[in-house]
Write a protein that holds these residues in place. Sequence first.
Motif, PDB file in Angstrom:
ATOM      1  N   ARG A   8       0.841  -1.202   0.000  1.00  0.00           N
ATOM      2  CA  ARG A   8       0.000   0.000   0.000  1.00  0.00           C
ATOM      3  C   ARG A   8       0.872   1.246   0.000  1.00  0.00           C
ATOM      4  NH1 ARG A   8      -5.695  -0.760   0.236  1.00  0.00           N
ATOM      5  NH2 ARG A   8      -5.963  -3.004   0.373  1.00  0.00           N
ATOM      6  N   THR A   9       0.418   2.232  -0.769  1.00  0.00           N
ATOM      7  CA  THR A   9       1.097   3.521  -0.768  1.00  0.00           C
ATOM      8  C   THR A   9       0.654   4.296   0.463  1.00  0.00           C
ATOM      9  OG1 THR A   9      -0.671   4.656  -1.968  1.00  0.00           O
ATOM     10  CG2 THR A   9       1.050   3.555  -3.303  1.00  0.00           C
ATOM     11  N   ALA A  10       1.250   5.478   0.659  1.00  0.00           N
ATOM     12  CA  ALA A  10       0.846   6.338   1.776  1.00  0.00           C
ATOM     13  C   ALA A  10      -0.632   6.692   1.665  1.00  0.00           C
ATOM     14  CB  ALA A  10       1.702   7.600   1.806  1.00  0.00           C
ATOM     15  N   GLY A  11      -1.139   6.771   0.440  1.00  0.00           N
ATOM     16  CA  GLY A  11      -2.557   7.060   0.224  1.00  0.00           C
ATOM     17  C   GLY A  11      -3.437   5.814   0.225  1.00  0.00           C
ATOM     18  N   ARG A  12      -2.895   4.660   0.649  1.00  0.00           N
ATOM     19  CA  ARG A  12      -3.593   3.375   0.782  1.00  0.00           C
ATOM     20  C   ARG A  12      -3.981   2.758  -0.572  1.00  0.00           C
ATOM     21  NH1 ARG A  12      -2.825   0.451   4.378  1.00  0.00           N
ATOM     22  NH2 ARG A  12      -4.848  -0.489   4.440  1.00  0.00           N
ATOM     23  N   GLN A  13      -3.320   3.160  -1.637  1.00  0.00           N
ATOM     24  CA  GLN A  13      -3.571   2.547  -2.940  1.00  0.00           C
ATOM     25  C   GLN A  13      -2.745   1.272  -3.065  1.00  0.00           C
ATOM     26  OE1 GLN A  13      -2.506   5.687  -5.626  1.00  0.00           O
ATOM     27  NE2 GLN A  13      -4.567   6.559  -5.603  1.00  0.00           N
ATOM     28  N   ARG A  14      -3.320   0.284  -3.712  1.00  0.00           N
ATOM     29  CA  ARG A  14      -2.624  -0.985  -3.904  1.00  0.00           C
ATOM     30  C   ARG A  14      -1.540  -0.838  -4.969  1.00  0.00           C
ATOM     31  NH1 ARG A  14      -8.003  -2.592  -2.902  1.00  0.00           N
ATOM     32  NH2 ARG A  14      -8.171  -4.432  -1.574  1.00  0.00           N
ATOM     33  N   ARG A  15      -0.412  -1.483  -4.716  1.00  0.00           N
ATOM     34  CA  ARG A  15       0.659  -1.603  -5.695  1.00  0.00           C
ATOM     35  C   ARG A  15       1.120  -3.054  -5.682  1.00  0.00           C
ATOM     36  NH1 ARG A  15      -1.197   2.600  -6.795  1.00  0.00           N
ATOM     37  NH2 ARG A  15      -0.141   4.580  -7.171  1.00  0.00           N
ATOM     38  N   TYR A  16       1.131  -3.661  -6.865  1.00  0.00           N
ATOM     39  CA  TYR A  16       1.477  -5.073  -7.003  1.00  0.00           C
ATOM     40  C   TYR A  16       2.849  -5.230  -7.647  1.00  0.00           C
ATOM     41  CZ  TYR A  16      -3.513  -5.812  -6.216  1.00  0.00           C
ATOM     42  OH  TYR A  16      -4.765  -5.823  -5.677  1.00  0.00           O
ATOM     43  N   PRO A  17       3.660  -6.124  -7.113  1.00  0.00           N
ATOM     44  CA  PRO A  17       4.925  -6.435  -7.792  1.00  0.00           C
ATOM     45  C   PRO A  17       4.624  -7.028  -9.172  1.00  0.00           C
ATOM     46  CG  PRO A  17       4.864  -7.406  -5.583  1.00  0.00           C
ATOM     47  CD  PRO A  17       3.496  -6.877  -5.876  1.00  0.00           C
ATOM     48  N   ARG A  18       5.506  -6.788 -10.137  1.00  0.00           N
ATOM     49  CA  ARG A  18       5.280  -7.309 -11.495  1.00  0.00           C
ATOM     50  C   ARG A  18       5.134  -8.826 -11.508  1.00  0.00           C
ATOM     51  NH1 ARG A  18       5.162  -3.768 -15.346  1.00  0.00           N
ATOM     52  NH2 ARG A  18       6.123  -1.748 -15.029  1.00  0.00           N
ATOM     53  N   ALA A  19       5.765  -9.507 -10.578  1.00  0.00           N
ATOM     54  CA  ALA A  19       5.657 -10.973 -10.501  1.00  0.00           C
ATOM     55  C   ALA A  19       4.218 -11.416 -10.267  1.00  0.00           C
ATOM     56  CB  ALA A  19       6.562 -11.513  -9.405  1.00  0.00           C
ATOM     57  N   THR A  20       3.366 -10.504  -9.820  1.00  0.00           N
ATOM     58  CA  THR A  20       1.954 -10.839  -9.602  1.00  0.00           C
ATOM     59  C   THR A  20       1.275 -11.225 -10.914  1.00  0.00           C
ATOM     60  OG1 THR A  20       1.914  -9.307  -7.734  1.00  0.00           O
ATOM     61  CG2 THR A  20      -0.217 -10.001  -8.594  1.00  0.00           C
ATOM     62  N   LEU A  21       1.751 -10.672 -12.025  1.00  0.00           N
ATOM     63  CA  LEU A  21       1.191 -11.049 -13.331  1.00  0.00           C
ATOM     64  C   LEU A  21       1.318 -12.554 -13.551  1.00  0.00           C
ATOM     65  CD1 LEU A  21       2.422  -8.147 -15.614  1.00  0.00           C
ATOM     66  CD2 LEU A  21       0.036  -8.847 -15.249  1.00  0.00           C
ATOM     67  N   ARG A  22       2.456 -13.119 -13.191  1.00  0.00           N
ATOM     68  CA  ARG A  22       2.644 -14.570 -13.343  1.00  0.00           C
ATOM     69  C   ARG A  22       1.718 -15.342 -12.404  1.00  0.00           C
ATOM     70  NH1 ARG A  22       7.017 -16.299 -16.368  1.00  0.00           N
ATOM     71  NH2 ARG A  22       8.512 -14.682 -16.853  1.00  0.00           N
ATOM     72  N   ARG A  23       1.547 -14.839 -11.195  1.00  0.00           N
ATOM     73  CA  ARG A  23       0.662 -15.516 -10.247  1.00  0.00           C
ATOM     74  C   ARG A  23      -0.772 -15.504 -10.767  1.00  0.00           C
ATOM     75  NH1 ARG A  23       3.078 -16.771  -5.405  1.00  0.00           N
ATOM     76  NH2 ARG A  23       1.151 -16.818  -4.215  1.00  0.00           N
ATOM     77  N   VAL A  24      -1.203 -14.379 -11.317  1.00  0.00           N
ATOM     78  CA  VAL A  24      -2.560 -14.290 -11.864  1.00  0.00           C
ATOM     79  C   VAL A  24      -2.695 -15.229 -13.064  1.00  0.00           C
ATOM     80  CG1 VAL A  24      -4.226 -12.765 -13.000  1.00  0.00           C
ATOM     81  CG2 VAL A  24      -3.000 -11.973 -10.965  1.00  0.00           C
ATOM     82  N   ALA A  25      -1.686 -15.269 -13.926  1.00  0.00           N
ATOM     83  CA  ALA A  25      -1.721 -16.191 -15.067  1.00  0.00           C
ATOM     84  C   ALA A  25      -1.801 -17.631 -14.575  1.00  0.00           C
ATOM     85  CB  ALA A  25      -0.485 -15.989 -15.944  1.00  0.00           C
ATOM     86  N   PHE A  26      -1.077 -17.947 -13.534  1.00  0.00           N
ATOM     87  CA  PHE A  26      -1.095 -19.278 -12.924  1.00  0.00           C
ATOM     88  C   PHE A  26      -2.496 -19.614 -12.426  1.00  0.00           C
ATOM     89  CE2 PHE A  26      -0.720 -22.079  -9.315  1.00  0.00           C
ATOM     90  CZ  PHE A  26       0.223 -23.011  -9.699  1.00  0.00           C
ATOM     91  N   ILE A  27      -3.136 -18.666 -11.733  1.00  0.00           N
ATOM     92  CA  ILE A  27      -4.491 -18.877 -11.200  1.00  0.00           C
ATOM     93  C   ILE A  27      -5.469 -19.113 -12.345  1.00  0.00           C
ATOM     94  CG2 ILE A  27      -6.408 -17.792  -9.948  1.00  0.00           C
ATOM     95  CD1 ILE A  27      -4.133 -16.189  -8.416  1.00  0.00           C
ATOM     96  N   ARG A  28      -5.356 -18.307 -13.374  1.00  0.00           N
ATOM     97  CA  ARG A  28      -6.263 -18.464 -14.524  1.00  0.00           C
ATOM     98  C   ARG A  28      -6.040 -19.804 -15.218  1.00  0.00           C
ATOM     99  NH1 ARG A  28      -7.325 -13.298 -17.973  1.00  0.00           N
ATOM    100  NH2 ARG A  28      -9.260 -14.435 -18.283  1.00  0.00           N
ATOM    101  N   ALA A  29      -4.793 -20.234 -15.328  1.00  0.00           N
ATOM    102  CA  ALA A  29      -4.497 -21.542 -15.929  1.00  0.00           C
ATOM    103  C   ALA A  29      -5.093 -22.655 -15.079  1.00  0.00           C
ATOM    104  CB  ALA A  29      -2.991 -21.729 -16.087  1.00  0.00           C
TER     105      ALA A  29
END
Length: 157
Positions: A37-58
């Motif tokens: 989370r940023t100071a303004g409480r916005q979510r920030r995802y590491p780029r590796a999350t793209l692979r995790r999401v692809a894994f979940i979808r697979a």
Amino acid sequence: MTSSSDRLTIGELAARSGLATSALRYYEELGLIHSERTAGRQRRYPRATLRRVAFIRAAQHVGLTLGEAATALARLPADRAPTATQWNAVARTWTHRIDQRIADLERLKQKLTGCIGCGCLSLRKCALYNPSDTASTHGPGARYLLGDTPPPPENTP
């Protein structure tokens, strides 16, 4: 903590992954993915999350549940792509689960073919597979399609 150039907003992750932001928030709620989370409480995802999401979808594409995907993800690194050894270990468990699913679908196919072949199209009234609605004694639902074994067909003249 990763640098800001290596992090994606939820909108960027949604656009890159093809998922709705609500799905990403749900995945995060389930612990499948993680954000900072940023100071303004916005979510920030590491780029590796793209692979995790692809894994979940697979995983979902081959019929695994989100729980099964979570179990597999727990065995993989959260911050980088898995090694070939790590991926192969997960793939072996998927192969077993996919084989089970294929067997379940084959059983369903055989039972549907048998039911359609008798012509009545009713598991409740079927004199061939369910005489006198005996399947109801095994519980609710389409018992024979859920895996219960129907009695052998009665001899008909």
